[in-house]
Scaffold this active site. Sequence first.
Site, PDB file in Angstrom:
ATOM      1  N   ASP A  57       0.813  -1.224   0.000  1.00 55.08           N
ATOM      2  CA  ASP A  57       0.000   0.000   0.000  1.00 55.08           C
ATOM      3  C   ASP A  57       0.844   1.271   0.000  1.00 55.08           C
ATOM      4  OD1 ASP A  57      -2.623  -0.883  -0.190  1.00 55.08           O
ATOM      5  OD2 ASP A  57      -2.871  -1.138   1.980  1.00 55.08           O
TER       6      ASP A  57
ATOM      7  N   ARG B 133     -10.092   5.538  11.002  1.00 55.87           N
ATOM      8  CA  ARG B 133      -8.640   5.373  11.107  1.00 55.87           C
ATOM      9  C   ARG B 133      -7.985   6.333  12.103  1.00 55.87           C
ATOM     10  NH1 ARG B 133      -6.537   2.693   6.407  1.00 55.87           N
ATOM     11  NH2 ARG B 133      -8.106   1.158   5.815  1.00 55.87           N
TER      12      ARG B 133
ATOM     13  N   ARG C 115       0.372  -1.689   7.639  1.00 55.36           N
ATOM     14  CA  ARG C 115       0.956  -0.495   7.022  1.00 55.36           C
ATOM     15  C   ARG C 115       1.948   0.236   7.946  1.00 55.36           C
ATOM     16  NH1 ARG C 115      -2.761   3.360   3.614  1.00 55.36           N
ATOM     17  NH2 ARG C 115      -0.682   3.762   2.752  1.00 55.36           N
TER      18      ARG C 115
ATOM     19  N   CYS D  63      -4.868   9.764  -2.904  1.00 54.56           N
ATOM     20  CA  CYS D  63      -4.121   8.832  -2.028  1.00 54.56           C
ATOM     21  C   CYS D  63      -2.688   8.660  -2.493  1.00 54.56           C
ATOM     22  CB  CYS D  63      -4.726   7.447  -2.046  1.00 54.56           C
ATOM     23  SG  CYS D  63      -6.428   7.379  -1.700  1.00 54.56           S
TER      24      CYS D  63
ATOM     25  N   HIS E 232     -11.630   7.187   4.947  1.00 53.68           N
ATOM     26  CA  HIS E 232     -10.698   8.308   5.127  1.00 53.68           C
ATOM     27  C   HIS E 232     -11.425   9.562   4.648  1.00 53.68           C
ATOM     28  CE1 HIS E 232      -6.416   6.272   4.792  1.00 53.68           C
ATOM     29  NE2 HIS E 232      -6.725   6.507   6.044  1.00 53.68           N
TER      30      HIS E 232
END
Length: 261
Positions: free
Chosen positions: A57, A128, A82, A251, A157
């Site tokens: 990612d 998150r 992550r 992103c 997000h």
Amino acid sequence: MCAPVHFEVAYAINAWMTPGAVVDTALAVQQWETLRATYEGLGHEVELLDPVPGLPDMVFAANGAFVVDGVAVGARFAHPERAAEAPAHAAWLEAHGFGPVTPTVGTHEGEGDLTVVGDLVLAGTGFRTDRRAHAEIQERTGRPVVGLELVDPRFYHLDTALFPLDDTTVAYYPGAFSDGSRRVLERLYPDAVVASEADALVLGLNAVSDGRHVVLPVAATGLAEQLRERGFVPVPVDLSELLKGGGGPKCCTSELRPRPL
Ligand SMILES: CN(C)C(=N)NCCC[C@H](N)C(=O)O
């Protein structure tokens, strides 16, 4: 930006990811290169972070830190998959004069949940980012932080549901936010571009505006039209492979906002 040479869907940490989904990595790289060339064609300088094997990612570079006024706040990822991305971002930022870069105590995933509109930092929470990180970011940046509650797991997000158009207004999808947060957005941005669910569901709000050009997913055709009517120039890009990881143009893009002169 960080090239998706190691991109795959090896785990599922958001509603868009299906583990084992067939990913064409070469196509992902090609689409990402087009995004990079698009920015450069618009006159924006692009810096590159080296991809790390085993961090699929990492292409979603927006999540590794939050930078404003030359101050970089290191991410603390919500998912262990992550976590190792954060030190890679911190090392790059420190090597490029943004240091020292330390993570917040509460979780936050950089620009995934944080964005800047004029003087304000808009900060998502709900999936998150820990509310504690909002207070830490206000302390560390000296900018007022406005918390916004996300309520739909497809929009996990803030940058899946809202992006700044310029220093005074935003585009957003109301259905992603709690009732109170929707009222905050209506109060702050009465002239916002309000996106449809159809455009939000192709991650159309995962866009990057320089105040005139808006780089957005090609499938968000209704939003592109709304932007055109408002005098912006939509610049559609196809990142269909990266959508399998739950990400779009924003992103892939960490904005390095410099110290004011
Ligand atoms: C638009 N969004 C949400 C981003 N800013 N980043 C994408 C992160 C995708 C990654 N698989 C994850 O679930 O963390």
